[in-house]
Scaffold this motif. Structure first.
Motif, mmCIF file in Angstrom:
data_model
loop_
_atom_site.group_PDB
_atom_site.id
_atom_site.type_symbol
_atom_site.label_atom_id
_atom_site.label_comp_id
_atom_site.label_asym_id
_atom_site.label_seq_id
_atom_site.Cartn_x
_atom_site.Cartn_y
_atom_site.Cartn_z
ATOM 1 N N ILE A 113 0.835 -1.210 0.000
ATOM 2 C CA ILE A 113 0.000 0.000 0.000
ATOM 3 C C ILE A 113 0.865 1.254 0.000
ATOM 4 C CG2 ILE A 113 -1.577 1.354 1.440
ATOM 5 C CD1 ILE A 113 -2.894 -1.328 2.230
ATOM 6 N N THR A 114 1.924 1.247 0.814
ATOM 7 C CA THR A 114 2.846 2.384 0.847
ATOM 8 C C THR A 114 3.472 2.621 -0.523
ATOM 9 O OG1 THR A 114 3.357 1.911 3.172
ATOM 10 C CG2 THR A 114 4.896 3.340 1.974
ATOM 11 N N GLY A 115 3.865 1.520 -1.174
ATOM 12 C CA GLY A 115 4.460 1.629 -2.513
ATOM 13 C C GLY A 115 3.527 2.273 -3.514
ATOM 14 N N LEU A 116 2.248 1.912 -3.487
ATOM 15 C CA LEU A 116 1.277 2.498 -4.418
ATOM 16 C C LEU A 116 1.127 4.001 -4.197
ATOM 17 C CD1 LEU A 116 -1.472 -0.284 -4.357
ATOM 18 C CD2 LEU A 116 -0.157 0.423 -6.357
ATOM 19 N N LEU A 117 1.100 4.425 -2.942
ATOM 20 C CA LEU A 117 0.930 5.850 -2.644
ATOM 21 C C LEU A 117 2.171 6.658 -3.033
ATOM 22 C CD1 LEU A 117 -0.901 5.623 0.803
ATOM 23 C CD2 LEU A 117 -1.894 6.105 -1.448
ATOM 24 N N VAL A 118 3.355 6.082 -2.820
ATOM 25 C CA VAL A 118 4.593 6.773 -3.208
ATOM 26 C C VAL A 118 4.660 6.918 -4.725
ATOM 27 C CG1 VAL A 118 7.122 6.606 -3.236
ATOM 28 C CG2 VAL A 118 5.868 6.097 -1.137
ATOM 29 N N MET A 119 4.265 5.867 -5.453
ATOM 30 C CA MET A 119 4.248 5.952 -6.918
ATOM 31 C C MET A 119 3.262 7.006 -7.402
ATOM 32 S SD MET A 119 4.701 2.120 -8.493
ATOM 33 C CE MET A 119 3.685 1.231 -7.333
ATOM 34 N N ALA A 120 2.095 7.059 -6.767
ATOM 35 C CA ALA A 120 1.095 8.066 -7.159
ATOM 36 C C ALA A 120 1.668 9.473 -6.996
ATOM 37 C CB ALA A 120 -0.173 7.903 -6.317
#
Length: 552
Positions: A113-120
């Motif tokens: 989940i953290t990875g998805l938000l950082v990519m966004a």
């Protein structure tokens, strides 16, 4: 209907191709979903959908990145190629620390989940249309590289850990089957390779649509400002703006292309600045779609969070004898050695395969007739072939398995390297027959001579066909291989190691553009890739019996 198709083709060939692809892809997508729901763990489709959203956002950016860096900053193909290569290296190598974080904390889902938000966040920064007054190195280029670093860091937290969760699904699936008897266990074990192939298809559904987003938005933005698209015009505009000496041929080409895109006045610095800003703002708009894709992937993953397993912790075995402990340690070492052996081969595959965003993109731009179809669009051929060819490959593997003639994953990977070599042998032949010069020599030719040298699009289609078949023998089966040999408590790290091998191959992909532009004849570039692939195949075959023994 026929009249509609003809009108659409005449008005917008890019959109017509997209519609045609969707007509083929949608029924196949239904086939994969039905097959997965009937024969595979229930969490496979939700995990694949979460991955598809992330990959869709990623491939929007990836399709245009190298050409965007050239068109926005006026840097050379080589310089843009190395920025692209370092970014691609980080995309995969950061999966190793991402896997370590998840394995040690046992918080795989939180890490994802953290990875998805950082990519966004990274894509959000890329979508901001900021420009500097000068071309080349500037704070805007540094800002762009920082956004790419965020995307790479987020991807490192996301990619390998989601693959580890899929691997755990099949561990649980096989454990449940084992309780029903040896026949059910054998059937369950036979599903792992097919499961990762289905998971891989969903990655490519995003990949087949994404390359159309940036060109369509860029063309829309140019048309809204009474301009048309031309791939070579940004290079010449930058050449005028940075004060470089322009040859008579460059000046003539600049004037001719400016007229072709709809400019009627004097071709001066004002026109060049205006065209570049409008051209590149259209690309910036496409990165907003990447942000939306990340958020969709985020919501899908959160919605199915409780249905997905966590990779198993290291089992604590009581009363294990010294002999058993030594034997267990020996088995783990053998598995890790086998993993590293396959990773070494994977490095050379990805070095060759990921030329689709490097030398093959430059080849499509310069040496292939793309009058009405942007060069980025050709990157959709590979994922399209993945979607279309995967059921055929699965049927062939299934038929061979039912007849007792199935061959091992390591042997399939070796065959994949041979097929990759065939793609570059084909390009060698094309380059020799057409007597293609280096990329730099080609750029100095007049537009009329360039057009007379260009190949038809069938060259790219055939090349991507070979590369895609090879990919289906290596990439999804490589993921399945890693999930088989990885110790249960090291699933995240081992998936990270697979992606690290991909990263090492990607670090050197910029050599493709460098060779294409600098070697005296183009065929030499393709010969280098063919040689690497054949060498890797030979190494894989030399280790075959040992690898098959370790992975039984």
């Amino acid at each position: 209907m026929i009249d509609f198709c003809k009108t659409l083709w005449q008005e917008n060939q890019t959109l017509a191709i997209l519609y045609a692809i969707l007509i083929v892809v949608v029924p196949l997508l239904v086939f994969y979903v039905v097959k997965a729901l009937k024969e595979h763990p229930k969490g496979l489709i939700p995990a694949a959908l979460a991955n598809m959203g992330e990959r869709f956002g990623y491939y929007i950016m990836n399709a245009v990145l190298l050409l965007f860096l050239c068109s926005k900053f006026g840097i050379s193909d080589d310089a843009a190629g190395w920025i692209y290569a370092v970014f691609y290296f980080l995309i995969y190598v950061l999966s190793l620390p991402g896997g370590i974080i998840a394995d040690r904390t046992q918080k795989y889902k939180t890490t994802i989940i953290t990875g998805l938000l950082v990519m966004a966040l990274g894509y959000g920064l890329l979508s901001i249309p900021v420009f500097a007054e000068t071309t080349g190195m500037s704070w805007v280029l540094v800002f762009t590289c920082f956004a790419l670093l965020l995307i790479a860091a987020g991807n490192g937290l996301f990619k390998g850990n989601l693959q580890a969760i899929v691997g755990q699904m099949y561990d649980d699936f096989e454990a449940q089957a084992a309780a029903k008897g040896p026949e059910e266990l054998a059937r369950a074990k036979s599903k792992r390779d097919a499961g990762f192939q289905i998971f891989y298809v969903f990655i490519n559904i995003g990949g087949v649509i994404a390359p159309f987003v940036a060109p369509l938005l860029r063309s829309f933005w140019l048309k809204a400002h009474n301009f048309a698209y031309n791939a070579d015009l940004p290079r010449l505009c930058h050449k005028m703006l940075d004060g470089s000496t322009m040859s008579e041929g460059d000046v003539a080409n600049l004037n001719a292309l400016a007229a072709n895109v709809g400019h009627t006045g004097t071709v001066d610095a004002n026109f060049c600045s205006q065209y570049l800003e409008i051209f590149n703002t259209g690309v910036h708009l496409s990165f907003i779609a990447s942000v939306v894709a990340m958020l969709i992937s985020f919501f899908i993953f959160v919605a199915v969070l409780k249905r997905l397993p966590n990779p198993a912790k290291k089992e604590k075995k009581a009363n294990v004898s010294k002999e058993e402990s030594v034997e267990n340690a020996k088995e783990i070492r053998q598995r890790i050695y086998a993993l590293f052996a396959v990773l070494g081969v994977a490095v050379f595959f990805w070095f060759s395969f990921h030329q689709n965003g490097q030398s093959l993109s430059v080849f499509a731009r310069d040496f292939v007739t793309t009058d009405t179809i942007a060069p980025e669009i050709w990157q959709c051929i590979n994922p399209f072939f993945v979607i279309v060819l995967t059921p055929i490959i699965m049927l062939i593997f299934g038929a061979m398995r039912s007849r007792g003639k199935d061959f091992s994953t390591p042997k399939k990977i070796a065959l994949g390297m041979f097929i990759t070599a065939l793609a570059y042998v084909f390009l060698c032949i094309i380059a020799i027959v057409n007597n293609y010069p280096s990329g730099e020599e080609f750029k100095g030719l007049t537009e009329a001579v360039k057009m007379s040298l260009k190949s038809g699009p069938e060259v790219l289609i055939i090349t991507y066909f070979f590369l895609t078949v090879a990919e289906l023998f290596i990439s999804p089966l490589g993921l399945a291989f890693v999930s088989k040999v990885a110790p249960k408590h090291l699933q995240g790290i081992c998936q990270g190691l697979w992606l690290t091998a991909t990263a090492i191959g990607n670090l050197f992909i910029a050599l493709g553009v460098t060779m294409l532009n600098s070697l005296p004849s183009q065929w030499m570039t393709w010969a280098v890739f063919a040689a690497f692939c054949l060498l890797s195949m030979g190494v894989m075959l030399s280790m075959l019996k040992w690898l098959e023994r370790v992975t039984k």
